[in-house]
Design an enzyme around this catalytic site. Structure first.
Site, PDB file in Angstrom:
ATOM      1  N   GLY A  98      74.065 115.015  -1.676  1.00  0.00           N
ATOM      2  CA  GLY A  98      73.999 113.877  -2.582  1.00  0.00           C
ATOM      3  C   GLY A  98      74.911 113.968  -3.786  1.00  0.00           C
ATOM      4  CG  ASN A 125      71.314 121.207  -1.103  1.00  0.00           C
ATOM      5  OD1 ASN A 125      70.806 121.229  -2.226  1.00  0.00           O
ATOM      6  ND2 ASN A 125      70.726 120.620  -0.078  1.00  0.00           N
ATOM      7  CB  SER A 160      67.380 108.112 -14.211  1.00  0.00           C
ATOM      8  OG  SER A 160      67.182 106.795 -13.722  1.00  0.00           O
ATOM      9  CG  ASN A 190      67.515 105.880  -3.834  1.00  0.00           C
ATOM     10  OD1 ASN A 190      67.941 105.751  -2.696  1.00  0.00           O
ATOM     11  ND2 ASN A 190      68.315 106.016  -4.887  1.00  0.00           N
ATOM     12  CE  LYS A 242      65.676 112.371 -13.598  1.00  0.00           C
ATOM     13  NZ  LYS A 242      66.498 113.611 -13.467  1.00  0.00           N
ATOM     14  CB  VAL A 245      73.354 107.179  -6.461  1.00  0.00           C
ATOM     15  CG1 VAL A 245      74.114 107.851  -5.320  1.00  0.00           C
ATOM     16  CG2 VAL A 245      74.248 107.051  -7.694  1.00  0.00           C
ATOM     17  CE1 TYR A 252      63.538 111.000 -10.811  1.00  0.00           C
ATOM     18  CE2 TYR A 252      63.718 108.653 -11.320  1.00  0.00           C
ATOM     19  CZ  TYR A 252      64.310 109.878 -11.048  1.00  0.00           C
ATOM     20  OH  TYR A 252      65.687 109.981 -11.036  1.00  0.00           O
ATOM     21  CG  ASP A 285      67.521 113.110   0.047  1.00  0.00           C
ATOM     22  OD1 ASP A 285      67.797 113.039  -1.166  1.00  0.00           O
ATOM     23  OD2 ASP A 285      67.497 114.191   0.661  1.00  0.00           O
ATOM     24  CG  ASP A 314      62.360 127.278  -6.678  1.00  0.00           C
ATOM     25  OD1 ASP A 314      62.315 126.298  -7.452  1.00  0.00           O
ATOM     26  OD2 ASP A 314      61.391 127.612  -5.973  1.00  0.00           O
TER      27      ASP A 314
END
Length: 243
Positions: free
Chosen positions: A15, A13, A142, A204, A170, A199, A166, A202, A61
């Protein structure tokens, strides 16, 4: 891939996910916009359709079994099969994430979305992917998940901040991608991890130096690999990323 190719992008939706959907739609593909928020999902579909994309909304979800099952049913009803799955939905869990300070619940929440969610969605969509002549799975990872870079680089610019939820999520996702590649060996399913680079999203606080469109490029490339393309790899625009 043909003009009748169908893709599903999770977290589409906004980014990077939105730009992936836009880029795949520009190829003439039908693109499922997977997103939790009904309003944002509807707006994204409207924007994509205004841009000429054959987009359809998929309530999704990734942390909820029933939601994922319903999403697979919706995709099946819409097209009967799925050619490309892009597992893009992810969260950071918020900062700070120093190992000595983090709430273990934060780690659990991040892994539930960034890793377990990918397994949940992939397995639910797998019967539809197996109906495709050239199924592709792209897991958006990432470079902060690269153990080589985390152990060898001293500057935050190369590895990101200390983030025990985080970054390891990854790393975990990369390892999961490899396990799927091993299981899919000898089949026509190609699965790879892609790094979009730093990139501005939101996720980051919009501190990144690349645009969402630039970040989407690697996913589009991996989604459109030829049948003799690589599988079980970790790639960025510049080439392979060290594990």
């Amino acid at each position: 891939m043909s003009a009748h190719t169908t893709a599903l992008v999770t977290g589409a939706n906004k980014g990077i996910g939105y730009e992936i959907a836009l880029g795949l739609g520009a190829l003439g593909w039908s693109v499922g916009v997977g997103a939790r928020d009904e309003g944002r999902r509807r707006l994204a579909v409207e924007r994509l359709r205004a841009a000429g994309v054959d987009a359809f909304g998929v309530p999704l979800d990734v942390t909820d079994d029933a939601s994922v099952t319903a999403a697979a049913r919706l995709v099946e009803e819409h097209t009967g099969r799925l050619d490309v799955l892009v597992n893009n939905a992810a969260i950071t869990g918020g900062m700070p994430q120093e190992p000595t300070r983090v709430d273990p619940a934060t780690v659990r929440t991040v892994v539930e979305t960034n890793v377990i969610g990918v397994i949940r969605v992939t397995n639910a969509m797998l019967p539809l992917l197996r109906r495709s002549a050239s199924p592709r799975i792209v897991n958006m990872s990432s470079s902060v998940g690269s153990l080589t870079r985390q152990s060898g680089a001293a500057d935050e610019a190369a590895t990101g901040p200390v983030a025990v939820a985080y970054a390891p999520s990854k790393t975990f996702l990369n390892a999961v991608t490899l396990q799927y590649a091993r299981e899919f060996r000898g089949t026509n399913i190609l699965i790879n991890a892609g790094c979009p680079g730093f990139v501005a999203t939101d996720l980051n606080g919009f501190r990144g130096v690349r645009t969402p469109e630039q970040g989407a490029a690697i996913a589009i490339r991996l989604a459109t690999l030829p049948d003799d393309g690589p599988t079980g790899g970790f790639f960025a625009d510049a080439g392979e990323v060290p594990w």
